[in-house]
Write an enzyme that holds these catalytic residues in place. Structure first.
Site, PDB file in Angstrom:
ATOM      1  N   HIS A 183       0.830  -1.207   0.000  1.00 44.82           N
ATOM      2  CA  HIS A 183       0.000   0.000   0.000  1.00 44.82           C
ATOM      3  C   HIS A 183       0.864   1.257   0.000  1.00 44.82           C
ATOM      4  O   HIS A 183       0.532   2.259  -0.648  1.00 44.82           O
ATOM      5  CB  HIS A 183      -0.918  -0.027   1.224  1.00 44.82           C
ATOM      6  CG  HIS A 183      -1.707   1.221   1.420  1.00 44.82           C
ATOM      7  ND1 HIS A 183      -1.473   2.088   2.467  1.00 44.82           N
ATOM      8  CD2 HIS A 183      -2.718   1.766   0.700  1.00 44.82           C
ATOM      9  CE1 HIS A 183      -2.316   3.105   2.392  1.00 44.82           C
ATOM     10  NE2 HIS A 183      -3.085   2.943   1.330  1.00 44.82           N
ATOM     11  N   GLU A 227       1.985   1.885  -3.445  1.00 48.62           N
ATOM     12  CA  GLU A 227       0.873   2.427  -4.229  1.00 48.62           C
ATOM     13  C   GLU A 227       0.826   3.956  -4.113  1.00 48.62           C
ATOM     14  O   GLU A 227       0.647   4.661  -5.110  1.00 48.62           O
ATOM     15  CB  GLU A 227      -0.444   1.822  -3.750  1.00 48.62           C
ATOM     16  CG  GLU A 227      -1.678   2.397  -4.429  1.00 48.62           C
ATOM     17  CD  GLU A 227      -2.869   2.459  -3.501  1.00 48.62           C
ATOM     18  OE1 GLU A 227      -3.472   3.550  -3.375  1.00 48.62           O
ATOM     19  OE2 GLU A 227      -3.206   1.433  -2.890  1.00 48.62           O
ATOM     20  N   HIS A 228       1.003   4.476  -2.904  1.00 52.74           N
ATOM     21  CA  HIS A 228       1.043   5.927  -2.711  1.00 52.74           C
ATOM     22  C   HIS A 228       2.222   6.560  -3.454  1.00 52.74           C
ATOM     23  O   HIS A 228       2.074   7.589  -4.122  1.00 52.74           O
ATOM     24  CB  HIS A 228       1.161   6.247  -1.216  1.00 52.74           C
ATOM     25  CG  HIS A 228      -0.139   6.245  -0.489  1.00 52.74           C
ATOM     26  ND1 HIS A 228      -0.633   7.348   0.165  1.00 52.74           N
ATOM     27  CD2 HIS A 228      -1.067   5.267  -0.311  1.00 52.74           C
ATOM     28  CE1 HIS A 228      -1.799   7.055   0.722  1.00 52.74           C
ATOM     29  NE2 HIS A 228      -2.076   5.791   0.456  1.00 52.74           N
TER      30      HIS A 228
END
Length: 480
Positions: free
Chosen positions: A77, A80-81
């Site tokens: 995650h 992803e950022h």
């Protein structure tokens, strides 16, 4: 295919009526889908739909939080950022600026099994979206100073979405209780101590290991044709050299031997809940008819006012405001079958606890009756019609359809598996439903969760000057 809480309302009722009259419609309404693979190993799926001059462009990476190195929870995650930072060809933030200036919308998400990036744009902007998405597949240029600032962002996200949300906290704890060994027990956003330790080198290594055409699926849905998409894909993604990706090897879950129970009491709870999840096979794991049987079982148990749970708990028992059942089989490894109930409001903490315990007793009796006496032909057919109606509704949206294919393909299914799902549902028998129920509704495979309000302590009288302030820490914790 639909998730735990499917769409309700007028449109769904209309489609249900349609399927009641024309049962084969769902199977016949399968979209025209083309699938091919580029030389570098990237799978491409094209779903033409010319009703409007728009397109959904999605890139799915077959990597999620369950593929993270031990001790690095949250890194999928986190990456992803960071994918919205600069590349060799784009300045910091320019990716989002380009999408916005061209009238599009975009976002990304991470699950246990996948990480996906998408843009919804006018069809003539598709070549540009492919160009910039292909660029960041291999040309991401992170700086060490990016890590601390973006790490603070995801830590704040955890605080807002999980730690400030008692329901989310309970769900996180239930997953940890269900999966003793498998990484599905680790939250997608990560455990806070491990998130705080995420670093520059580990993030780059994760990117290098998983972001490559041979580990990606491109899905384009909208006003396009397969030949056109093939040409565009070969000019953009096709120029990237594919790298070998290690196969997914995850620690398997031991055979469960004891039912588990999680109780969360919190002063912030405004909507108490009772829920239970059973370990179940996913679509990829399940034998013939098992996953489909579970989907039908969830529908007849807890979808709509005619379902067994709703009639027993809401209409007859007047104990609950909401009662639903769900099956989540869109996973690479294990699926889950679950029940969620919101009690009627009112009463103090003790009254709410008693109400939830009464709901649990009724559910256990209902499930025991189901396992002993089975289901009726009327229930079976009604549940199948509703599922097919829901599928028609989902397939009417190009973005929803792209997501259905993306999740399925990234978790081990095929295009044909997706297209044949309505036919398989239509053929489900009562025996298949009951075989699936007996295999899954088994106490050792379950985790039961209770979300309860916690009465706030009344402020104590001021202590004498020499008395110890024994409650100071507890009061401070409640205040936070």
């Amino acid at each position: 295919m639909a998730g735990p809480f499917k769409r309700q309302g007028v449109l769904r009722a209309w489609f249900a009526a349609l399927c009641l009259t024309f049962a084969p419609v769902a199977a016949d309404a399968a979209p025209e889908v083309a699938s091919f693979t580029l030389k570098n190993g990237m799978q491409v799926v094209v779903i033409p739909d010319h009703r409007a001059p728009i397109v959904t462009h999605m890139v799915w990476y077959k990597v999620g939080s369950a593929d993270e190195p031990r001790g690095k929870s949250g890194i999928a995650h986190f990456l992803e950022h960071l994918m919205f930072k600069r590349t060799r060809n784009l300045a910091d933030g320019e990716f989002s600026k380009i999408v916005a200036e061209n009238g599009g919308q975009h976002n990304a998400f991470t699950s246990w099994d996948v990480t996906a990036y998408y843009q919804d744009v006018a069809v003539d902007r598709l070549p540009l979206m492919m160009q910039i998405e292909a660029d960041r597949m291999v040309n991401l240029r992170l700086k060490p100073e990016d890590i601390a600032s973006e790490r603070d962002v995801i830590i704040e996200e955890r605080r807002l979405r999980i730690e400030n949300n008692p329901g989310a906290l309970l769900g996180e704890q239930m997953m940890a209780a269900m999966f003793l060994a498998h990484p599905y027990g680790i939250p997608i956003i990560g455990w806070l101590p491990e998130m705080q330790a995420l670093d520059y080198r580990s993030t780059l290594d994760f990117y290098a290991a998983h972001y490559t055409p041979s580990n990606a699926i491109l899905i384009v849905a909208g006003a396009v044709e397969p030949d056109e998409v093939r040409r565009l894909a070969e000019r953009t993604y096709g120029k990237i050299r594919g790298r070998k990706v290690e196969p997914r090897v995850r620690q398997q879950e031991p055979v469960p031997v004891a039912a588990r129970r999680v109780v969360l009491e919190d002063t912030r709870v405004r909507q108490p809940a009772w829920q239970r999840a059973y370990l179940a096979p996913s679509y990829r794991q399940a034998g013939e008819g098992t996953a489909e049987g579970l989907a039908v079982l969830a529908e007849l148990l807890g979808s709509g006012t005619t379902s067994r749970l709703y009639k027993r708990l809401v209409i007859e028992g007047k104990m609950a405001a909401q009662a639903v059942a769900w099956y989540d089989g869109m996973a690479y490894d294990y699926g889950r079958f679950g029940i969620y109930v919101s009690p009627i409001p009112g009463g103090d903490a003790d009254a709410v606890r008693a109400r939830l315990e009464g709901i649990e007793r009724e559910i256990d009796l209902l499930l025991a009756d189901l396992l002993e006496h089975g289901i009726t032909t009327e229930e079976l057919e009604r549940a199948k019609r509703r599922l097919l109606a829901s599928e028609i509704y989902d397939r009417d949206s190009i973005s929803a359809l792209a997501r259905i294919f993306g999740f399925a393909l990234a978790t081990g299914q095929t295009v044909e598996d997706v297209l044949s799902w309505p036919d398989r549902i239509a053929k489900v028998t009562a025996e298949q439903v009951m075989d699936a129920a007996r295999a899954v509704i088994n106490p050792p495979q379950s985790v039961t969760g209770l979300l309860l309000p916690k009465a706030e302590k009344a402020a104590p009288d001021a202590p004498a000057a020499d008395a110890p302030a024994a409650d100071a820490d507890a009061q401070g914790e409640a205040a936070r």
